[in-house]
Design an enzyme around this catalytic site. Sequence first.
Site, PDB file in Angstrom:
ATOM      1  CE  LYS A  13      79.882 121.428 -74.887  1.00 28.94           C
ATOM      2  NZ  LYS A  13      80.906 122.125 -75.660  1.00 28.94           N
ATOM      3  NE  ARG A  24      86.148 120.030 -70.609  1.00 25.52           N
ATOM      4  CZ  ARG A  24      84.883 120.127 -70.217  1.00 25.52           C
ATOM      5  NH1 ARG A  24      83.906 120.001 -71.119  1.00 25.52           N
ATOM      6  NH2 ARG A  24      84.585 120.346 -68.954  1.00 25.52           N
TER       7      ARG A  24
END
Length: 286
Positions: A231, A266
């Site tokens: 991210k 994840r």
Amino acid sequence: MNVSMKKWHCGRYQLDLGRKTYVMGIVNATPDSFSGDGISPIKAIERGLRMIDNGAHILDIGGESTRPGSEPVPLEEELKRVLPVVEGLLAAGADVPLSIDTTKSEVARLAVEAGATIINDISGATFDPKMLEICAQSKCGVALMHLRGTPQTMGWSRQTDDAQHDVVSEVLHFWTQCLAAARAAGIEDERLCFDAGFGFGKSVEENLELIRRGRKLAAFGFPTLSGTSRKSTVGRILDGAPVEERLFGTASLVALAIQNGADIVRVHDVKEISQVARVADAVCRN
């Protein structure tokens, strides 16, 4: 550390959470993934099988990018991307839960018919009014995530820190609303999992707060999923590191998320993060 045992019922699979962290491998059947790993269905099947070999316990298949600024994908295009992946993985003998990452009820319905056993909705089933009905009928596991706005609008919705704002309380309030709606739709508690939405319309500090206070989120009483992989928060902390240089930063966040109660992580880099999870589990779980 005491381990809280939870079960997540996902169709024909039952995941016994608490003893170990489950690694969910990201399979992007898209040309425009933020992480640069979007690929064709055939390549996606190959990648998914490699992920299973490298330790993935779940595969999460998505046909629509949800990066900030992304545009919606028409229904037929999303179906064309994901259904061959679900069918191809099962035909190749994949024996792990297959998750469909979508906000469209029709994509979820057809993916479940094709063999998916988890529906993962980044909107917490708020974008499509029929989603909870489909989830209830499916008997699959259901993952509901918090986000602000939509992928088209969220960006960095909080550029400055707000001492009066508590992002954890906001997430828990949203989860409480999702839980009430899911129960009203007839979805059993044991089929539910919740995701705080790391990176979805939140500032860097808010994202880090979700990791720091993960135990507060875990105390909600349901399985929790953490999605920190590659991210932009990692890139910002690491002086603008590009996506391909965020593995070690991701590994740090994964280990901390596990320490603070995450049940499922994840990730894109399954082989490496599986090792991180195993070592973190050895420290954090009885």
